[in-house]
Design an enzyme around this catalytic site. Structure first.
Site, PDB file in Angstrom:
ATOM      1  CE  LYS A 167      -4.270   1.269   2.405  1.00 51.36           C
ATOM      2  NZ  LYS A 167      -4.999   1.090   3.658  1.00 51.36           N
TER       3      LYS A 167
HETATM    4  C1  E4P Z   1      -8.305   2.316   3.485  1.00 50.09           C
HETATM    5  O1  E4P Z   1      -7.600   1.411   3.143  1.00 50.09           O
HETATM    6  C2  E4P Z   1      -8.252   2.955   4.792  1.00 50.09           C
HETATM    7  O2  E4P Z   1      -7.653   2.069   5.702  1.00 50.09           O
HETATM    8  C3  E4P Z   1      -9.583   3.277   5.380  1.00 50.09           C
HETATM    9  O3  E4P Z   1     -10.631   2.835   4.571  1.00 50.09           O
HETATM   10  C4  E4P Z   1      -9.737   4.624   5.949  1.00 50.09           C
HETATM   11  O4  E4P Z   1     -11.009   4.718   6.537  1.00 50.09           O
HETATM   12  P1  E4P Z   1     -11.419   5.873   7.562  1.00 50.09           P
HETATM   13  O5  E4P Z   1     -11.645   7.117   6.784  1.00 50.09           O
HETATM   14  O6  E4P Z   1     -12.659   5.355   8.200  1.00 50.09           O
HETATM   15  O7  E4P Z   1     -10.264   6.008   8.521  1.00 50.09           O
END
Ligand code: E4P
Length: 217
Positions: free
Chosen positions: A87
């Site tokens: 990522k």
């Molecule tokens: C994506 O991979 C992120 O980990 C995540 O969806 C972020 O979500 P949030 O905005 O609820 O922190």
């Protein structure tokens, strides 16, 4: 449509896996910290544990913000298990690193995407997944689902293979609307996935069936 769970909580990951509808897991440094997983060695071990708990893709996020650091970290993460997807943040060096990994056959998830232009760049760089954060856009009075629609149109126009991973999903309506628009994947909390189960007519209908069955026994 693939379902990923967005957590570093092993119990919840195992619960979603046991439901039989889980295709993968996404994590991020905040989700790790929330579970008290800190320090490089513990974080690496946690990725290994998550990979053992599920069959699908596991996104593991780099912390470096420079190209060389991202390559070193990403290669280390990818070597942990074939399930790992590296990522990368949507910044200049993240795009370069994405191109590098895609040329090496290492799968990537470009994260922190908030515009169609960023999603176009990620696809050009060969990202496996692109993660538009719809909940965080909604939080600032900007339509997150509209971004999914824009990316879908752009990717379809050119046949990009990059999968749209709707991230920052908060509830069941996000999941349903993403499914209608044609997001390839959604990642959300266990509560949103289990929320799809619920209907009062199912509960009252089942109660009546069981009551009537009991009358004849
Ligand atoms: C994506 O991979 C992120 O980990 C995540 O969806 C972020 O979500 P949030 O905005 O609820 O922190």
């Amino acid at each position: 449509m693939k379902f990923f769970i967005d957590t570093a909580n092993l119990e919840q990951i195992k619960e979603a896996e046991a439901l039989g509808v889980l295709d993968g897991v996404t994590t991020n440094p905040s989700l790790m910290a929330k579970e008290g997983i800190t320090g490089e060695a513990n974080i690496i071990q946690h990725y290994v544990d998550i990979c053992e708990a599920v069959e699908g893709d596991v996104s593991a996020e780099v912390i470096s913000t420079d190209y060389e650091g991202m390559i070193a970290e990403g290669e280390k993460l990818a070597a942990l298990n074939p399930q790992i997807v590296v990522k990368l943040p949507m910044i200049k060096d993240g795009v370069k690193a994405c191109k590098y990994f895609s040329s090496k056959g290492i799968r990537t998830n470009v994260t922190l995407v908030f515009s169609a232009g960023q999603a176009l760049l990620a696809a050009k760089a060969g990202a496996t997944y692109v993660s538009p954060f719809i909940g965080r856009l909604d939080d600032i009075s900007t339509d997150g689902l509209n971004l999914i629609e824009e990316i879908r149109m752009i990717y379809d126009n050119y046949g990009f293979k990059t999968e749209i991973l709707a991230a920052s999903v908060r509830h069941t309506m996000h999941i349903l609307n993403c499914a209608k628009i044609g997001a390839d994947v959604m990642t959300g909390p266990l509560s949103a996935i289990e929320g799809l189960l619920k209907h009062p007519l199912t509960d009252s209908g089942l109660a009546k069936f069981l009551e009537d069955y009991a009358k004849g026994n």
